[in-house]
Design a protein around this motif. Sequence first.
Motif, PDB file in Angstrom:
ATOM      1  N   MET A   1      61.985  -2.657   7.889  1.00  0.00           N
ATOM      2  CA  MET A   1      61.439  -2.698   9.491  1.00  0.00           C
ATOM      3  C   MET A   1      59.715  -2.401   8.812  1.00  0.00           C
ATOM      4  N   LYS A   2      58.629  -3.840   9.181  1.00  0.00           N
ATOM      5  CA  LYS A   2      56.878  -4.395   8.855  1.00  0.00           C
ATOM      6  C   LYS A   2      56.220  -2.804   9.022  1.00  0.00           C
ATOM      7  N   LYS A   3      55.573  -2.461   8.717  1.00  0.00           N
ATOM      8  CA  LYS A   3      54.353  -1.863   8.575  1.00  0.00           C
ATOM      9  C   LYS A   3      52.880  -2.689   7.889  1.00  0.00           C
ATOM     10  N   THR A   4      51.915  -2.058   9.177  1.00  0.00           N
ATOM     11  CA  THR A   4      50.816  -2.902   8.689  1.00  0.00           C
ATOM     12  C   THR A   4      49.440  -2.277   9.100  1.00  0.00           C
ATOM     13  N   TYR A   5      49.049  -1.647   7.597  1.00  0.00           N
ATOM     14  CA  TYR A   5      47.576  -0.887   7.707  1.00  0.00           C
ATOM     15  C   TYR A   5      46.376  -1.787   7.313  1.00  0.00           C
ATOM     16  N   LEU A   6      45.322  -0.861   7.774  1.00  0.00           N
ATOM     17  CA  LEU A   6      44.067  -1.910   7.213  1.00  0.00           C
ATOM     18  C   LEU A   6      43.700  -0.914   5.983  1.00  0.00           C
ATOM     19  N   VAL A   7      43.270  -1.818   4.596  1.00  0.00           N
ATOM     20  CA  VAL A   7      42.749  -1.298   3.645  1.00  0.00           C
ATOM     21  C   VAL A   7      41.860  -0.248   3.529  1.00  0.00           C
ATOM     22  N   ASP A   8      40.924  -0.003   4.320  1.00  0.00           N
ATOM     23  CA  ASP A   8      40.270   1.590   4.597  1.00  0.00           C
ATOM     24  C   ASP A   8      39.427   1.160   6.104  1.00  0.00           C
ATOM     25  N   THR A   9      40.287   2.082   6.939  1.00  0.00           N
ATOM     26  CA  THR A   9      39.803   2.359   7.936  1.00  0.00           C
ATOM     27  C   THR A   9      38.709   2.275   8.379  1.00  0.00           C
ATOM     28  N   PHE A  10      38.025   3.471   7.496  1.00  0.00           N
ATOM     29  CA  PHE A  10      36.510   4.082   8.048  1.00  0.00           C
ATOM     30  C   PHE A  10      35.887   3.328   7.425  1.00  0.00           C
ATOM     31  N   LYS A  11      35.975   3.053   6.076  1.00  0.00           N
ATOM     32  CA  LYS A  11      34.812   1.721   5.812  1.00  0.00           C
ATOM     33  C   LYS A  11      34.778   0.859   6.975  1.00  0.00           C
ATOM     34  N   ALA A  12      36.293   0.274   7.414  1.00  0.00           N
ATOM     35  CA  ALA A  12      36.414  -0.810   8.170  1.00  0.00           C
ATOM     36  C   ALA A  12      35.470  -0.731   9.550  1.00  0.00           C
ATOM     37  N   VAL A  13      35.371   0.236  10.108  1.00  0.00           N
ATOM     38  CA  VAL A  13      34.659   0.211  11.202  1.00  0.00           C
ATOM     39  C   VAL A  13      33.009   0.946  11.158  1.00  0.00           C
ATOM     40  N   VAL A  14      32.463   1.967   9.632  1.00  0.00           N
ATOM     41  CA  VAL A  14      31.465   1.293   9.444  1.00  0.00           C
ATOM     42  C   VAL A  14      29.985  -0.242   9.862  1.00  0.00           C
ATOM     43  N   SER A  15      31.797  -0.542   8.165  1.00  0.00           N
ATOM     44  CA  SER A  15      30.638  -1.820   8.575  1.00  0.00           C
ATOM     45  C   SER A  15      30.872  -2.770   9.536  1.00  0.00           C
ATOM     46  N   ILE A  16      32.174  -3.159  10.493  1.00  0.00           N
ATOM     47  CA  ILE A  16      31.710  -3.863  11.818  1.00  0.00           C
ATOM     48  C   ILE A  16      30.817  -2.683  12.558  1.00  0.00           C
ATOM     49  N   ALA A  17      30.851  -1.705  12.471  1.00  0.00           N
ATOM     50  CA  ALA A  17      29.748  -1.663  13.765  1.00  0.00           C
ATOM     51  C   ALA A  17      27.983  -2.017  13.510  1.00  0.00           C
ATOM     52  N   THR A  18      28.091  -2.175  11.477  1.00  0.00           N
ATOM     53  CA  THR A  18      26.758  -2.369  10.974  1.00  0.00           C
ATOM     54  C   THR A  18      26.140  -3.778  11.541  1.00  0.00           C
ATOM     55  N   VAL A  19      27.432  -3.833  11.296  1.00  0.00           N
ATOM     56  CA  VAL A  19      27.735  -5.732  11.831  1.00  0.00           C
ATOM     57  C   VAL A  19      26.984  -6.246  13.129  1.00  0.00           C
ATOM     58  N   LEU A  20      27.590  -5.515  13.415  1.00  0.00           N
ATOM     59  CA  LEU A  20      28.089  -5.761  15.335  1.00  0.00           C
ATOM     60  C   LEU A  20      25.816  -5.454  15.851  1.00  0.00           C
ATOM     61  N   PHE A  21      25.569  -3.972  15.189  1.00  0.00           N
ATOM     62  CA  PHE A  21      24.081  -4.166  15.398  1.00  0.00           C
ATOM     63  C   PHE A  21      23.580  -4.501  15.279  1.00  0.00           C
ATOM     64  N   SER A  22      24.041  -4.967  13.859  1.00  0.00           N
ATOM     65  CA  SER A  22      23.261  -5.730  13.074  1.00  0.00           C
ATOM     66  C   SER A  22      22.343  -7.151  13.701  1.00  0.00           C
ATOM     67  N   SER A 137      47.728   8.182   1.861  1.00  0.00           N
ATOM     68  CA  SER A 137      47.760   8.734   2.754  1.00  0.00           C
ATOM     69  C   SER A 137      49.389   8.788   2.340  1.00  0.00           C
ATOM     70  N   LYS A 138      49.766  10.077   2.597  1.00  0.00           N
ATOM     71  CA  LYS A 138      51.305  10.740   1.910  1.00  0.00           C
ATOM     72  C   LYS A 138      52.404   9.650   3.347  1.00  0.00           C
ATOM     73  N   GLN A 139      52.241   8.924   4.631  1.00  0.00           N
ATOM     74  CA  GLN A 139      52.667   7.752   5.231  1.00  0.00           C
ATOM     75  C   GLN A 139      52.875   6.725   4.776  1.00  0.00           C
ATOM     76  N   ARG A 140      51.887   5.772   3.697  1.00  0.00           N
ATOM     77  CA  ARG A 140      51.502   4.712   3.107  1.00  0.00           C
ATOM     78  C   ARG A 140      52.937   4.729   2.055  1.00  0.00           C
ATOM     79  N   LEU A 141      52.265   5.747   1.109  1.00  0.00           N
ATOM     80  CA  LEU A 141      52.834   5.954  -0.093  1.00  0.00           C
ATOM     81  C   LEU A 141      54.299   6.033   0.023  1.00  0.00           C
ATOM     82  N   ASP A 142      54.798   6.756   1.231  1.00  0.00           N
ATOM     83  CA  ASP A 142      56.622   6.774   1.115  1.00  0.00           C
ATOM     84  C   ASP A 142      56.860   5.421   1.737  1.00  0.00           C
ATOM     85  N   GLU A 143      56.364   4.603   2.506  1.00  0.00           N
ATOM     86  CA  GLU A 143      56.257   3.225   3.477  1.00  0.00           C
ATOM     87  C   GLU A 143      56.875   2.102   2.124  1.00  0.00           C
ATOM     88  N   ILE A 144      55.745   2.787   1.102  1.00  0.00           N
ATOM     89  CA  ILE A 144      56.215   1.527  -0.235  1.00  0.00           C
ATOM     90  C   ILE A 144      57.110   2.321  -0.572  1.00  0.00           C
TER      91      ILE A 144
END
Length: 162
Positions: A1-22, A137-144
């Motif tokens: 089974m394939k699982k996909t995660y963002l590298v860092d969700t919080f930093k991604a959201v902040v960076s995307i919001a800053t770029v779009l706002f700018s 996260s425990k889930q991510r580590l368990d998957e790996i």
Amino acid sequence: MKKTYLVDTFKAVVSIATVLFSLTIVISLMIIHRLGSAAVFLLVGLLFLKPMLIYAASVCVDQTGIRCFLPWKTLKTFTWDEIGEVGVAGTKLFTGKNSKNTGALYIYISKTAFTDEDRFDMMLHWPPKDLIYLTYSKQRLDEIQMRFSNKIQTYNAGDIHF
């Protein structure tokens, strides 16, 4: 089974919001002919473009290995046979030995095994260019860990339990 995660969700959201706002501010300022101010906000948006691409990348874990990619480009791919070390490391390096304050925890995947000195250097120069990593996260580590048979290493990770 394939699982996909963002590298860092919080930093991604902040960076995307800053770029779009700018960019929104840049367009607004160009409409009212404030080109100097628009250039300043364009610079701010450009400064957050690289972190946006780094932290909004996706990490896919499946039976063949681990892949880090953007929607238009694969950045790194490691098969399970190529992986030399998987570990969890905290970003706050300069705390006491028994401190529970480890900073942000990341799971890292490397083709080579590290010594404690290598792990210290990796965290000192975070984010690494040649590794695949994602927030812990425990889930991510368990998957790996389901697919990686060797021991999971820890460095400045506090009291995490496998």
